[in-house]
Write an enzyme that holds these catalytic residues in place. Structure first.
Site, PDB file in Angstrom:
ATOM      1  N   GLN A  20       0.809  -1.220   0.000  1.00 61.58           N
ATOM      2  CA  GLN A  20       0.000   0.000   0.000  1.00 61.58           C
ATOM      3  C   GLN A  20       0.843   1.273   0.000  1.00 61.58           C
ATOM      4  O   GLN A  20       0.337   2.347  -0.314  1.00 61.58           O
ATOM      5  CB  GLN A  20      -0.948  -0.005   1.205  1.00 61.58           C
ATOM      6  CG  GLN A  20      -1.962  -1.129   1.128  1.00 61.58           C
ATOM      7  CD  GLN A  20      -2.882  -1.162   2.332  1.00 61.58           C
ATOM      8  OE1 GLN A  20      -2.598  -1.851   3.313  1.00 61.58           O
ATOM      9  NE2 GLN A  20      -3.986  -0.439   2.274  1.00 61.58           N
ATOM     10  N   HIS A  75       1.084  -9.299   4.434  1.00 61.81           N
ATOM     11  CA  HIS A  75      -0.078  -8.416   4.506  1.00 61.81           C
ATOM     12  C   HIS A  75      -0.775  -8.440   3.143  1.00 61.81           C
ATOM     13  O   HIS A  75      -0.524  -7.597   2.281  1.00 61.81           O
ATOM     14  CB  HIS A  75       0.333  -6.990   4.890  1.00 61.81           C
ATOM     15  CG  HIS A  75      -0.825  -6.111   5.287  1.00 61.81           C
ATOM     16  ND1 HIS A  75      -0.904  -5.483   6.518  1.00 61.81           N
ATOM     17  CD2 HIS A  75      -1.959  -5.762   4.633  1.00 61.81           C
ATOM     18  CE1 HIS A  75      -2.031  -4.786   6.582  1.00 61.81           C
ATOM     19  NE2 HIS A  75      -2.694  -4.939   5.451  1.00 61.81           N
ATOM     20  N   ASN A 118      -1.689 -11.141   8.058  1.00 68.23           N
ATOM     21  CA  ASN A 118      -2.675 -10.101   8.346  1.00 68.23           C
ATOM     22  C   ASN A 118      -4.075 -10.532   7.904  1.00 68.23           C
ATOM     23  O   ASN A 118      -4.282 -10.878   6.737  1.00 68.23           O
ATOM     24  CB  ASN A 118      -2.284  -8.822   7.599  1.00 68.23           C
ATOM     25  CG  ASN A 118      -3.258  -7.670   7.855  1.00 68.23           C
ATOM     26  OD1 ASN A 118      -3.315  -7.155   8.969  1.00 68.23           O
ATOM     27  ND2 ASN A 118      -4.027  -7.283   6.849  1.00 68.23           N
ATOM     28  N   GLU A 119      -4.986 -10.520   8.846  1.00 69.40           N
ATOM     29  CA  GLU A 119      -6.419 -10.706   8.574  1.00 69.40           C
ATOM     30  C   GLU A 119      -6.781 -11.876   7.664  1.00 69.40           C
ATOM     31  O   GLU A 119      -7.343 -11.681   6.573  1.00 69.40           O
ATOM     32  CB  GLU A 119      -7.001  -9.414   7.981  1.00 69.40           C
ATOM     33  CG  GLU A 119      -6.917  -8.222   8.900  1.00 69.40           C
ATOM     34  CD  GLU A 119      -7.640  -6.982   8.363  1.00 69.40           C
ATOM     35  OE1 GLU A 119      -7.952  -6.947   7.160  1.00 69.40           O
ATOM     36  OE2 GLU A 119      -7.887  -6.072   9.148  1.00 69.40           O
TER      37      GLU A 119
HETATM   38  C1  BGC Z   1      -6.298  -3.900   6.148  1.00 67.17           C
HETATM   39  C2  BGC Z   1      -5.621  -2.694   5.523  1.00 67.17           C
HETATM   40  C3  BGC Z   1      -6.670  -1.761   4.951  1.00 67.17           C
HETATM   41  C4  BGC Z   1      -7.567  -1.293   6.079  1.00 67.17           C
HETATM   42  C5  BGC Z   1      -8.605  -0.259   5.697  1.00 67.17           C
HETATM   43  C6  BGC Z   1      -7.565  -3.588   6.906  1.00 67.17           C
HETATM   44  O1  BGC Z   1      -8.502  -4.569   6.595  1.00 67.17           O
HETATM   45  O2  BGC Z   1      -5.390  -4.620   6.922  1.00 67.17           O
HETATM   46  O3  BGC Z   1      -4.705  -3.141   4.562  1.00 67.17           O
HETATM   47  O4  BGC Z   1      -6.102  -0.685   4.271  1.00 67.17           O
HETATM   48  O5  BGC Z   1      -8.224  -2.414   6.623  1.00 67.17           O
HETATM   49  O6  BGC Z   1      -9.554  -0.751   4.837  1.00 67.17           O
END
Ligand code: BGC
Length: 408
Positions: free
Chosen positions: A20, A114, A158-159
């Site tokens: 990003q 990520h 991540n997530e």
């Molecule tokens: C993510 C980020 C994203 C942010 C805002 C999260 O789900 O880890 O990469 O930019 O939310 O949408």
């Protein structure tokens, strides 16, 4: 309101993710997706905000603002651009970045994955493929051997649950769009073998990702360095609208509990929250037109973070770090108020004895918001993308000041 003093050694940071912010991540699968004919990405990531070259000034700025921590991700596609070809230069790049953090008194929290993966990984089915587990572990091992001694804390992935959330919010199924077929073709796999991390479409992927987390957890603990390891989850504060108790409980399980239950024994869980979701007997109840929302269409509800911290701590039974929390808006005064209210709910969780070890806002700087492109503004620092000049917003000074004083 009486003043609240945060625990000693509380981490105060801002977060970013490599793809990003760095720019020109050309060996990643996301770069391919962004350039497909008929892509769903609003625009390509391009130079992003050139953090790849500008990290020294960015880290110095965060320190100057008052933060004592910085969460960023390292990019697998740079470190291993082709299978088994590891780039010493890129490993060294991240070592320098970690060193820059230490020079400025900033504790670096490193995310090993990520959302983005090397494009070569997709040819075998990406996160659907069993081999990804060992391949991810091997990459983590290489990276941590090179700079583990400088890592302050680590997030493996991540997530992994992000697509659960997206599936509730998107009006269509991603794997039923023409984009999905074009993408599968681009990576030379069949429709059912497109294993994109950000778009988990089959339960099998969840198993592979969680197994990869477990393997990486052990690898990162075997040194060098000695730092806490966890993963981060996208947690929306689920609340029941009238008659929605059943649906809420069901979604709480799917979205968070099936993951949280597997994290018992980890060093921490990273909680990432932006808003709440109301569920009625027929599913999600969208906030009305008169309700204030962020640029992603989610309700302005800063107290959500209190709810998710409490839930995560209760189910996983391990310390919590808020690894992302924030509000995307062109009006920074709304972001500032968001942080004020969000931090009050973090303080109240601490007062109730919940072990919260840090707070990282999303995001350090305005950046590439995936399929939405550069439109949404989550940053506490604005970036002029013509000149790449960084301009801190009032919310950056406010949050940095809370961080410096360690009190609210
Ligand atoms: C993510 C980020 C994203 C942010 C805002 C999260 O789900 O880890 O990469 O930019 O939310 O949408």
């Amino acid at each position: 309101m009486k003043e609240f003093i945060f625990p000693k050694d509380f981490l105060w940071g801002a977060s970013t993710a490599a793809h990003q912010v760095e720019g020109n991540n050309i060996n990643s699968e996301s770069w391919v997706l962004e350039h497909l004919p008929g892509t769903i990405y609003a625009e390509p990531s391009g130079d992003a905000i050139d953090h790849y070259h500008r990290y020294p000034e960015d880290i110095a700025l965060l320190a100057e603002l008052g933060f004592n921590a910085y969460r960023f991700s390292i990019e697998w596609a740079r470190i291993e651009p082709e299978e088994s070809e590891f780039s010493y230069a890129e490993l060294e790049h991240y070592r320098q970045m970690l060193a820059a953090c230490h020079e400025h008194g900033i504790k670096p929290m490193v995310t090993f994955h990520h959302f983005t993966s090397p494009r070569w990984l997709m040819r075998d089915g990406g996160w659907l493929d069993e081999k990804t587990l060992e391949r991810f572990a091997r990459y983590c091992e290489r990276a941590t051997k090179h700079f583990g001694d400088l890592i302050g804390a680590a997030c493996t992935v991540n997530e992994p649950n992000i697509s659960m959330l997206l599936s509730k919010m998107l009006p269509f199924k991603i794997d039923e769009t023409p984009f999905w077929d074009t993408a599968a073709q681009a990576f030379g796999v069949s429709h059912d073998r497109l294993g994109l991390f950000q778009f988990v479409t089959q339960p099998r992927m969840r198993e592979v990702i969680l197994a990869a987390h477990r393997r990486a957890f052990d690898v990162l603990h075997s040194g060098p360095g000695n730092f806490p390891v966890g993963l981060t989850l996208a947690l929306v504060d689920i609340q029941a609208a009238e008659g929605g108790e059943g649906k809420s409980a069901e979604f709480q399980r799917e979205q968070s509990d099936v993951y949280l239950e597997q994290l018992r024994g980890d060093d921490f869980v990273g909680v990432q929250t932006y808003s709440r979701m109301m569920l009625g007997p027929d599913g999600m109840v969208k906030p009305g037109d008169d309700v204030e929302k962020n640029q992603m269409g989610e309700e302005y509800y800063p107290e959500a973070i209190g709810g998710t911290i409490r839930h995560a701590a209760q189910v996983a039974g391990i310390p919590v770090i808020v690894t992302e929390n924030g509000f995307s808006s062109s009006d920074d005064s709304r972001r500032l108020e968001y942080f004020q209210r969000a931090l009050r709910s973090v303080a109240s969780a601490l007062e109730d004895g919940i072990d919260v070890r840090g707070y990282f806002c999303w995001s350090a700087m305005d950046n590439f918001e995936w399929v939405s492109g550069f439109g949404p503004q989550f940053g506490i620092i604005a970036v002029d993308r013509e000149t790449q000049q960084r301009i801190p917003k009032p919310s950056a000074y406010w949050l940095g000041n809370v961080a410096r004083r360690n009190r609210l």
